[in-house]
Design a protein around this motif. Structure first.
Motif, PDB file in Angstrom:
ATOM      1  N   THR A  14       6.798  38.517 -48.872  1.00  0.00           N
ATOM      2  CA  THR A  14       7.943  39.167 -48.236  1.00  0.00           C
ATOM      3  C   THR A  14       8.439  38.246 -47.130  1.00  0.00           C
ATOM      4  O   THR A  14       7.692  37.417 -46.618  1.00  0.00           O
ATOM      5  CB  THR A  14       7.577  40.541 -47.645  1.00  0.00           C
ATOM      6  OG1 THR A  14       6.524  40.361 -46.696  1.00  0.00           O
ATOM      7  CG2 THR A  14       7.133  41.511 -48.715  1.00  0.00           C
ATOM      8  N   GLU A  38       9.228  39.796 -53.009  1.00  0.00           N
ATOM      9  CA  GLU A  38      10.136  40.888 -52.696  1.00  0.00           C
ATOM     10  C   GLU A  38      11.462  40.229 -52.312  1.00  0.00           C
ATOM     11  O   GLU A  38      11.581  39.605 -51.272  1.00  0.00           O
ATOM     12  CB  GLU A  38       9.610  41.735 -51.539  1.00  0.00           C
ATOM     13  CG  GLU A  38      10.558  42.889 -51.215  1.00  0.00           C
ATOM     14  CD  GLU A  38      10.108  43.683 -50.008  1.00  0.00           C
ATOM     15  OE1 GLU A  38       9.662  44.821 -50.195  1.00  0.00           O
ATOM     16  OE2 GLU A  38      10.202  43.141 -48.881  1.00  0.00           O
ATOM     17  N   ARG A  41      15.032  44.666 -50.000  1.00  0.00           N
ATOM     18  CA  ARG A  41      14.490  45.963 -49.612  1.00  0.00           C
ATOM     19  C   ARG A  41      15.664  46.819 -49.179  1.00  0.00           C
ATOM     20  O   ARG A  41      16.436  46.431 -48.325  1.00  0.00           O
ATOM     21  CB  ARG A  41      13.497  45.804 -48.460  1.00  0.00           C
ATOM     22  CG  ARG A  41      12.790  47.095 -48.112  1.00  0.00           C
ATOM     23  CD  ARG A  41      11.721  46.840 -47.077  1.00  0.00           C
ATOM     24  NE  ARG A  41      10.537  46.337 -47.755  1.00  0.00           N
ATOM     25  CZ  ARG A  41       9.308  46.739 -47.507  1.00  0.00           C
ATOM     26  NH1 ARG A  41       9.089  47.625 -46.550  1.00  0.00           N
ATOM     27  NH2 ARG A  41       8.290  46.251 -48.175  1.00  0.00           N
ATOM     28  N   LYS A  84       9.921  49.352 -56.495  1.00  0.00           N
ATOM     29  CA  LYS A  84       8.908  50.261 -55.961  1.00  0.00           C
ATOM     30  C   LYS A  84       9.586  51.129 -54.915  1.00  0.00           C
ATOM     31  O   LYS A  84      10.185  50.617 -53.967  1.00  0.00           O
ATOM     32  CB  LYS A  84       7.777  49.447 -55.330  1.00  0.00           C
ATOM     33  CG  LYS A  84       6.695  50.296 -54.729  1.00  0.00           C
ATOM     34  CD  LYS A  84       5.615  49.419 -54.120  1.00  0.00           C
ATOM     35  CE  LYS A  84       4.540  50.264 -53.482  1.00  0.00           C
ATOM     36  NZ  LYS A  84       3.539  49.437 -52.814  1.00  0.00           N
ATOM     37  N   ARG A  85       9.513  52.437 -55.113  1.00  0.00           N
ATOM     38  CA  ARG A  85      10.110  53.356 -54.132  1.00  0.00           C
ATOM     39  C   ARG A  85       9.282  53.310 -52.856  1.00  0.00           C
ATOM     40  O   ARG A  85       8.065  53.472 -52.866  1.00  0.00           O
ATOM     41  CB  ARG A  85      10.138  54.781 -54.676  1.00  0.00           C
ATOM     42  CG  ARG A  85      10.782  55.774 -53.711  1.00  0.00           C
ATOM     43  CD  ARG A  85      10.730  57.197 -54.246  1.00  0.00           C
ATOM     44  NE  ARG A  85      11.534  57.358 -55.444  1.00  0.00           N
ATOM     45  CZ  ARG A  85      12.847  57.638 -55.454  1.00  0.00           C
ATOM     46  NH1 ARG A  85      13.467  57.784 -54.307  1.00  0.00           N
ATOM     47  NH2 ARG A  85      13.488  57.790 -56.567  1.00  0.00           N
ATOM     48  N   ILE A  86       9.971  53.095 -51.748  1.00  0.00           N
ATOM     49  CA  ILE A  86       9.269  53.057 -50.466  1.00  0.00           C
ATOM     50  C   ILE A  86       9.798  54.121 -49.503  1.00  0.00           C
ATOM     51  O   ILE A  86       9.329  54.220 -48.378  1.00  0.00           O
ATOM     52  CB  ILE A  86       9.348  51.657 -49.814  1.00  0.00           C
ATOM     53  CG1 ILE A  86      10.793  51.188 -49.672  1.00  0.00           C
ATOM     54  CG2 ILE A  86       8.540  50.651 -50.605  1.00  0.00           C
ATOM     55  CD1 ILE A  86      10.958  49.869 -48.950  1.00  0.00           C
ATOM     56  N   GLY A  87      10.751  54.908 -49.965  1.00  0.00           N
ATOM     57  CA  GLY A  87      11.303  55.979 -49.150  1.00  0.00           C
ATOM     58  C   GLY A  87      12.511  56.584 -49.830  1.00  0.00           C
ATOM     59  O   GLY A  87      12.882  56.197 -50.935  1.00  0.00           O
ATOM     60  N   ARG A  90      15.377  54.205 -50.785  1.00  0.00           N
ATOM     61  CA  ARG A  90      14.928  52.897 -50.292  1.00  0.00           C
ATOM     62  C   ARG A  90      13.881  52.371 -51.254  1.00  0.00           C
ATOM     63  O   ARG A  90      12.906  53.057 -51.569  1.00  0.00           O
ATOM     64  CB  ARG A  90      14.353  53.046 -48.892  1.00  0.00           C
ATOM     65  CG  ARG A  90      14.120  51.751 -48.197  1.00  0.00           C
ATOM     66  CD  ARG A  90      14.143  51.956 -46.690  1.00  0.00           C
ATOM     67  NE  ARG A  90      13.575  50.828 -45.994  1.00  0.00           N
ATOM     68  CZ  ARG A  90      14.230  49.699 -45.757  1.00  0.00           C
ATOM     69  NH1 ARG A  90      15.458  49.557 -46.162  1.00  0.00           N
ATOM     70  NH2 ARG A  90      13.640  48.717 -45.106  1.00  0.00           N
ATOM     71  N   PHE A  91      14.107  51.119 -51.706  1.00  0.00           N
ATOM     72  CA  PHE A  91      13.235  50.511 -52.707  1.00  0.00           C
ATOM     73  C   PHE A  91      12.881  49.091 -52.298  1.00  0.00           C
ATOM     74  O   PHE A  91      13.617  48.434 -51.566  1.00  0.00           O
ATOM     75  CB  PHE A  91      13.934  50.461 -54.080  1.00  0.00           C
ATOM     76  CG  PHE A  91      14.307  51.807 -54.608  1.00  0.00           C
ATOM     77  CD1 PHE A  91      13.457  52.493 -55.455  1.00  0.00           C
ATOM     78  CD2 PHE A  91      15.516  52.397 -54.253  1.00  0.00           C
ATOM     79  CE1 PHE A  91      13.798  53.741 -55.940  1.00  0.00           C
ATOM     80  CE2 PHE A  91      15.866  53.649 -54.729  1.00  0.00           C
ATOM     81  CZ  PHE A  91      15.010  54.320 -55.579  1.00  0.00           C
ATOM     82  N   SER A  92      11.760  48.643 -52.817  1.00  0.00           N
ATOM     83  CA  SER A  92      11.361  47.247 -52.720  1.00  0.00           C
ATOM     84  C   SER A  92      11.642  46.638 -54.092  1.00  0.00           C
ATOM     85  O   SER A  92      11.134  47.128 -55.099  1.00  0.00           O
ATOM     86  CB  SER A  92       9.869  47.162 -52.377  1.00  0.00           C
ATOM     87  OG  SER A  92       9.432  45.826 -52.428  1.00  0.00           O
TER      88      SER A  92
END
Length: 129
Positions: A14, A38, A41, A84-87, A90-92
């Motif tokens: 990252t 990554e 984001r 990847k869902r991070i919120g 909000r995704f990575s």
């Protein structure tokens, strides 16, 4: 864990600064299979769209180029693309390097125009008949 397939820990690279299209291409060139990057984001589709993006025009256009290049790299089988869902909304966005294709080595002599025989079989200039 399946037999013969040991779990290999993965690390995702990252960065604090946004990844540019050029940096993404450089990462692909230097990556080894399984490396992860990554590359964004947030919510890429919205972040790249002028009406919804909070990015500057220059940053948004760079993100559009990056997204297009990531998709192109996946189509060329250079990377797998993951989210990847991070919120909430909000995704990575992660690129995983794939094995590079084996490209046959072409001898330079085969690239010389008009050369019909390999250099190794060319007669020596000092050889006499």
């Amino acid at each position: 864990m399946r037999p013969g397939h040991p779990h290999v820990p993965t690390t995702t690279t990252t960065t604090r600064e946004p990844v540019t299209e050029i940096a993404f291409c450089a990462w692909i060139a230097q990556s080894t299979p399984g490396d992860r990057l990554e590359y964004h984001r947030g919510f890429l589709a919205l972040d790249a769209y002028p009406m919804f993006s909070r990015l500057t025009d220059a940053a948004r256009k760079e993100l559009q180029r990056l997204g297009t290049r990531a998709f192109w790299a996946a189509e060329q089988d250079l990377v797998h693309l993951l989210q990847k869902r991070i919120g909430e909304e909000r995704f990575s966005y992660i690129a995983v390097a794939r094995p590079k294709a084996k490209v046959p080595v072409i001898p330079f002599s085969d690239l010389v125009p008009g050369n019909t025989a390999p250099l190794a079989s060319s007669p020596s200039p000092t050889a006499s008949n």
